[in-house]
Design a protein around this motif. Sequence first.
Motif, short mmCIF file in Angstrom:
data_model
loop_
_atom_site.label_atom_id
_atom_site.label_comp_id
_atom_site.label_asym_id
_atom_site.label_seq_id
_atom_site.Cartn_x
_atom_site.Cartn_y
_atom_site.Cartn_z
N PRO A 18 7.87 26.72 30.23
CA PRO A 18 8.90 26.21 29.32
C PRO A 18 9.43 24.83 29.71
CG PRO A 18 9.28 28.53 29.76
CD PRO A 18 8.17 28.10 30.67
N ASP A 19 9.44 24.50 31.01
CA ASP A 19 9.93 23.19 31.42
C ASP A 19 8.84 22.12 31.40
OD1 ASP A 19 8.39 23.82 33.62
OD2 ASP A 19 10.06 23.98 35.03
N GLY A 20 7.60 22.50 31.10
CA GLY A 20 6.51 21.55 31.00
C GLY A 20 5.97 21.07 32.34
N ASN A 21 6.39 21.68 33.44
CA ASN A 21 5.97 21.23 34.76
C ASN A 21 4.82 22.03 35.35
OD1 ASN A 21 7.90 19.22 34.79
ND2 ASN A 21 9.43 20.49 35.82
N ARG A 22 4.35 23.04 34.62
CA ARG A 22 3.23 23.84 35.13
C ARG A 22 2.29 24.18 33.98
NH1 ARG A 22 2.45 26.62 39.77
NH2 ARG A 22 4.63 26.25 40.35
N LEU A 23 1.01 24.06 34.23
CA LEU A 23 -0.01 24.42 33.26
C LEU A 23 -0.88 25.53 33.83
CD1 LEU A 23 -1.74 23.86 30.65
CD2 LEU A 23 -3.04 22.22 32.04
N LEU A 24 -0.96 26.64 33.11
CA LEU A 24 -1.89 27.71 33.46
C LEU A 24 -3.11 27.58 32.56
CD1 LEU A 24 0.49 30.80 33.84
CD2 LEU A 24 -0.25 29.17 35.60
N PHE A 25 -4.30 27.78 33.11
CA PHE A 25 -5.52 27.68 32.31
C PHE A 25 -6.60 28.56 32.89
CE2 PHE A 25 -6.11 24.50 35.59
CZ PHE A 25 -7.47 24.55 35.90
N THR A 26 -7.61 28.83 32.07
CA THR A 26 -8.77 29.60 32.51
C THR A 26 -10.03 28.82 32.20
OG1 THR A 26 -9.06 30.80 30.41
CG2 THR A 26 -7.56 31.78 32.04
N SER A 47 -17.14 20.36 26.99
CA SER A 47 -17.83 20.21 28.27
C SER A 47 -16.94 20.68 29.41
CB SER A 47 -18.25 18.75 28.47
OG SER A 47 -17.11 17.90 28.39
N ALA A 48 -17.44 20.57 30.63
CA ALA A 48 -16.74 21.10 31.80
C ALA A 48 -15.69 20.11 32.29
CB ALA A 48 -17.73 21.43 32.90
N VAL A 49 -14.81 19.68 31.41
CA VAL A 49 -13.72 18.80 31.78
C VAL A 49 -12.59 18.95 30.77
CG1 VAL A 49 -14.60 16.83 30.46
CG2 VAL A 49 -13.12 16.40 32.41
N PHE A 50 -11.36 18.86 31.21
CA PHE A 50 -10.24 18.79 30.27
C PHE A 50 -9.32 17.66 30.72
CE2 PHE A 50 -8.70 21.72 33.52
CZ PHE A 50 -7.40 21.31 33.73
N ARG A 51 -8.47 17.22 29.80
CA ARG A 51 -7.57 16.10 30.07
C ARG A 51 -6.13 16.47 29.75
NH1 ARG A 51 -12.25 14.01 27.85
NH2 ARG A 51 -13.33 12.50 29.18
N VAL A 52 -5.23 15.82 30.44
CA VAL A 52 -3.80 15.93 30.13
C VAL A 52 -3.30 14.53 29.86
CG1 VAL A 52 -1.52 16.55 30.97
CG2 VAL A 52 -3.47 18.02 31.49
N TRP A 53 -2.76 14.33 28.66
CA TRP A 53 -2.21 13.03 28.24
C TRP A 53 -0.70 13.03 28.47
CZ3 TRP A 53 -5.17 9.05 26.13
CH2 TRP A 53 -6.48 9.39 25.76
N GLU A 54 -0.18 11.87 28.89
CA GLU A 54 1.28 11.71 28.88
C GLU A 54 1.62 11.01 27.56
OE1 GLU A 54 2.96 8.71 29.08
OE2 GLU A 54 1.19 7.45 29.30
N LEU A 73 -5.65 21.51 21.44
CA LEU A 73 -4.51 20.67 21.81
C LEU A 73 -3.27 21.53 22.01
CD1 LEU A 73 -4.95 17.82 19.15
CD2 LEU A 73 -5.52 17.66 21.59
N LEU A 74 -2.50 21.22 23.04
CA LEU A 74 -1.27 21.97 23.28
C LEU A 74 -0.24 21.03 23.89
CD1 LEU A 74 -0.04 24.81 23.10
CD2 LEU A 74 -0.71 25.14 25.50
N TRP A 75 0.84 20.79 23.13
CA TRP A 75 1.91 19.91 23.57
C TRP A 75 2.83 20.68 24.51
CZ3 TRP A 75 2.13 15.48 19.89
CH2 TRP A 75 2.79 14.38 20.45
N SER A 76 3.24 20.08 25.62
CA SER A 76 4.18 20.74 26.52
C SER A 76 5.54 20.85 25.84
CB SER A 76 4.31 19.96 27.84
OG SER A 76 4.85 18.68 27.61
N PRO A 77 6.30 21.92 26.13
CA PRO A 77 7.58 22.12 25.44
C PRO A 77 8.56 20.96 25.58
CG PRO A 77 6.91 24.12 26.57
CD PRO A 77 5.96 23.05 27.00
N ASP A 78 8.49 20.21 26.69
CA ASP A 78 9.42 19.09 26.87
C ASP A 78 8.92 17.83 26.17
OD1 ASP A 78 7.29 18.46 28.49
OD2 ASP A 78 8.49 17.92 30.23
N GLY A 79 7.73 17.88 25.56
CA GLY A 79 7.22 16.76 24.80
C GLY A 79 6.61 15.64 25.62
N SER A 80 6.49 15.83 26.93
CA SER A 80 6.03 14.74 27.79
C SER A 80 4.51 14.69 27.95
CB SER A 80 6.67 14.86 29.18
OG SER A 80 6.24 16.05 29.84
N LYS A 81 3.81 15.81 27.71
CA LYS A 81 2.38 15.87 27.99
C LYS A 81 1.65 16.67 26.92
CE LYS A 81 3.53 17.65 31.93
NZ LYS A 81 4.94 17.28 31.99
N VAL A 82 0.33 16.43 26.84
CA VAL A 82 -0.53 17.16 25.89
C VAL A 82 -1.80 17.59 26.61
CG1 VAL A 82 -1.84 17.05 23.75
CG2 VAL A 82 0.34 15.83 23.93
#
Length: 420
Positions: free
Chosen positions: A214-222, A184-191, A169-178
């Motif tokens: 830092p602004d919570g508008n971009r997610l980098l992932f591998t 499995s081969a899927v991930f989710r982003v919660w608002e 789990l990783l909360w976005s810095p602005d608190g709007s998304k998780v």
Amino acid sequence: MKWLTLRKKLRSEDLIAEFAQVTNWSSCCLRVFAWHPHTNKFAVVLLDDSIRVYNANSTIVPSLKHRLQRNVAALAWKPLSASVLAVACQSCILIWTLDPNSLSTRPSSGCAQVLSHPGHSPVTSLAWSPNGGRLLSASPVDAAVLVWDISTETCVPLPWFRGGGVTYLLWSPDGSKVLATTPSAVFRVWEAQMWTCERWPTLSGRCQTGCWSPDGNRLLFTVLGEPLIYSLTFPEHSREGKGQVGGAKTATIVADLSETTIQTPNGEERLGGEAHSMVWDPSGERLAVLMKGNPRVRHGKPVILLFRTRNSPVFELLPCGIVQGEPGAWAQMITFHPSFNKGALLTVCWSTGRIAHIPLYFVNAQFPRFSPMLCRTQEPPAGGGGSTHVPLFTETASISSPWDPSSGTSWSHSPSSHLQ
């Protein structure tokens, strides 16, 4: 079905080791590390599951022990609080409340609340909301993310889905998304307002690691098994968009970490491969990627790649150096100090039991430069790759840039903390 079969064969320790953001969790002497979000204080978990708390303003080092504190997989300091630490354990979550003025080096187990829920173990990930109001927990054997009310010791499960549990789990810095990754081969982003989510299937493997801008508008992932860094954008929405995640339908490839050979004072060395974990510093100017050990190289060990980043007016991700340890030491965990005001401060936990705090001073901020000591940069041959199309997503891009030791980052090595 494949994940369910594998889960039945794995012990709790194996599950934690499989999904931990630290390399070699089962036998490493430093299992988890967490900076306090506002003060120069950090907690570290040792191999025996004891926790030590270090404070720059005190010589007292409390040691936290509890009979339920076994197989610790995560730590999380509560924001806007000086003394509350959440601990993810084998069978529960412990909430330690530590008196900052106490002179005790062994706080009583009575200072810890015990939170547990049937079928929610082992707990492998914790995430506080940026305002400290809510705590989320996840387990790879439980498909539901739990939202905890610490004051009443109760929880509410978010809507759960088939296909396995939740590993990270990783909360976005602005608190709007998780960000919530799964086995499995899927991930989710919660608002985090109406608690709706959007899912992204990766097809080739599970999401290995991720980090928010830092602004919570971009997610980098591998993705496990791929030497690529992907980017997802989340444009800001008006009030009418509340209750919607609003993420891009496709992800963009922003970096190719495929193996390359560089010249070093000791001869040729191969770098690249898969990322194990990555972290983005709070200023948004540096990204650190902890690579897995290279199996093609004898005694290949993990290496840390550094990137220079910029979010506006356009997104940039440019390689700028590497970090390697002393002979016989390899990196096991990386994180950035949450409030370093002279650039970025990269913390590295090494296999020797040492913790190094490495300041990265930005030239554009007119901070002094220092000569590199334990950390050194290498420059591979210049070159680049074109856009790579893969079946994972339909929209791709790439970067091509030589490794530039003079790109605005300098290194100095402060005294390490050696845990006996």
